[in-house]
Design an enzyme around this catalytic site. Structure first.
Site, mmCIF file in Angstrom:
data_model
loop_
_atom_site.group_PDB
_atom_site.id
_atom_site.type_symbol
_atom_site.label_atom_id
_atom_site.label_comp_id
_atom_site.label_asym_id
_atom_site.label_seq_id
_atom_site.Cartn_x
_atom_site.Cartn_y
_atom_site.Cartn_z
ATOM 1 N N GLU A 261 0.882 -1.165 0.000
ATOM 2 C CA GLU A 261 0.000 0.000 0.000
ATOM 3 C C GLU A 261 0.919 1.214 0.000
ATOM 4 O OE1 GLU A 261 -2.265 3.128 1.516
ATOM 5 O OE2 GLU A 261 -2.344 1.737 3.189
ATOM 6 N N CYS A 295 -1.921 9.242 2.498
ATOM 7 C CA CYS A 295 -1.588 8.799 1.145
ATOM 8 C C CYS A 295 -2.699 9.134 0.169
ATOM 9 C CB CYS A 295 -1.280 7.303 1.130
ATOM 10 S SG CYS A 295 -2.567 6.276 1.870
#
Length: 491
Positions: A261, A295
């Site tokens: 991720e 993110c």
């Protein structure tokens, strides 16, 4: 132990002189310790032990023994759920301490951290509910015979988590791994040292089997050692794309399974039909939450030439209205960066963007009101073009770019013109436009009039934002091996 700072701030850290390895508090095998700094003023909060490679090896050895001969992988799902519920209860009891520690050592405002705490509980509950319903064993009749399909534990999972959401990531990585029978080593970043001790104390209280869980807050050397360890079967890495590529390359040498991720460069397309009174509050929330350290933060705001100036004016007004302050103040939603290194990195991006022709519309400075700490104003850049570093590279800080598009097709092209593909969004009230754009943007998650992914559905990235999924039944099943058992004819 209580560590005093600033006159009245105290925080009692569980077992401050020990490491939590395989379900036990152990004396570190190294005498090295690290000062934990208050992000709001730079003063020392405490000094906590630094795990060594030898400590990491002990964690792996105990986890491997728990997998090979311990009871956990051989328990029923219902039995594992009973233990995970005890862990859930212990984590929930510590959320006030965890939220406070997060504010002190990493600058997470307690107002935001408390909301994240509620999300942690939702994610744990969702993983438990999925484990109750997903089929880990089933009989199938195929064209070539009867088989039983089993989803079995893989082995020791290493979860390398990030400072911007350590317990949320624990909830959607470690909890599902435990539910399907895998032992877990949780590696937290240096910015979460105090949180690591509170999480470990929750695991201890839950009374999980010996060796099943280790919690280590360590630097690069230990992380690299664990990633390369022959007895780590699964690696979940959350972090930057370059390091993620190294993790994948090292793990591939022994064919260990990897979920990545990684970074994002999320775009928000502001369509011409959306009222700015509706769009701007949503944009600001997607930009400035936790000082832009997400993110999925909306770091590229795409707008047509016709609406550019008005949108910039409104964003400036919104960003300048944000009150910056002590993250322990529940009235504050914007605090300091976790460290000087992280603040300086954002400042470097701003400086280079200006050298390349961008204009600082607002922000970009260290607030004069604070004598210490690692504060940086939310920064809005205009005159940003696609080829600039600031438009192509994840910053992970409060630096946001407004970019012009000619039409919706051009906006889609700009959105896709980065290495990343984690999340993007469109703000429009035209359903046809929204669904058309959603189908063409190359991301793992797309939001319509929103700024966040759904973490209780399969979530992850494409392109340089990684691969593999967390959340949903898909995320849980990725943590298993699939075995077929061929049944005798006629049975």
């Amino acid at each position: 132990m209580s560590a005093k700072v600033l006159s009245n701030i105290e925080i009692e850290i569980p077992h401050p002189n020990h490491l939590f390895i395989g379900g036990r508090w152990e004396v570190p095998q190294s005498s090295e310790s690290v000062d934990v700094l208050n992000s709001a003023n730079g003063e020392v909060l405490s000094s906590l032990p630094e795990p060594s490679v030898a400590d990491a090896d002990l964690a792996v050895a105990r986890a491997r023994a728990a997998f090979e001969s311990g009871p956990w992988p051989r328990m029923s799902v219902d039995e594992r759920i009973e233990s995970v519920l005890l862990l859930r209860r212990a984590i929930e009891a510590r959320l006030p301490d965890i939220t406070r520690a997060w504010a002190l050592e990493a600058g997470m405002p307690v107002s935001t951290g408390s909301a994240f705490g509620e999300a942690i509980m939702v994610l744990i509950d969702d993983a438990i509910n999925i484990a109750k319903t997903v089929k880990l064993r089933e009989r199938r009749t195929t064209a070539l015979g009867e088989v039983e399909i089993r989803h079995e534990p893989v082995g020791v999972m290493l979860g390398i988590l990030t400072y911007n959401g350590p317990l949320i990531e624990f909830a959607f990585t470690a909890i599902p791994a435990l539910l399907v029978g895998n032992p877990v080593i949780v590696k937290l970043p240096p910015e979460n040292r105090m949180i690591g001790h509170f999480l470990a104390s929750a695991v201890e209280e839950a009374g999980l089997p010996d060796g099943l869980v280790s919690v280590m807050t360590a630097g690069t050397e230990v992380s690299k050692h664990l990633v390369a360890h022959k007895d780590i079967s699964l690696v979940h890495f959350t972090g930057g794309t370059e390091i993620g590529a190294d993790v994948a390359a090292v793990s591939a040498q022994r064919l260990a399974r990897v979920t990545l991720e990684l970074g994002g460069k999320s775009a928000a397309i502001v369509a011409d039909d959306i009222p700015l009174d509706q769009a701007v509050p949503l944009l600001l929330g997607g930009m400035a939450t936790y000082q832009g350290q997400q993110c999925v933060a909306l770091t590229r705001i795409l707008v047509s030439d016709e609406r550019h100036d008005e949108l910039v004016e409104r964003l400036i007004k919104g960003l300048e209205a944000i009150e910056i302050g002590d993250p322990l103040n529940p009235e504050i939603s914007y605090g300091p960066m976790p460290s000087a290194r992280i603040r300086d990195r954002s400042e470097g991006f701003i400086k280079r963007a200006v050298e390349q022709g961008a204009v600082v519309a607002t922000g970009g400075r260290r607030p004069a009101a604070f004598k210490g700490g690692f504060y940086l104003e939310p920064t809005l850049l205009t005159n940003v073009t696609e080829d600039m570093e600031v438009a192509q590279t994840e910053i992970f800080g409060p630096v946001f770019s407004v970019m012009r598009y000619r039409d919706i097709d051009d906006a889609v092209r700009i959105t896709n013109n980065t290495p990343y593909g984690l999340l993007s969004a469109i703000f429009t009230n035209d359903d046809a436009v929204a669904w058309d754009v959603a189908g063409r943007v190359q991301v793992g998650a797309f939001a319509i009039n929103g700024s966040s992914p759904c973490l209780t559905a399969p979530y992850g990235g494409v392109k340089a934002s990684g691969y593999g999924r967390v959340g949903g039944a898909e995320g849980l099943l990725e943590l298993t091996n699939v075995k077929q058992i061929v049944l005798p004819a006629g049975q």
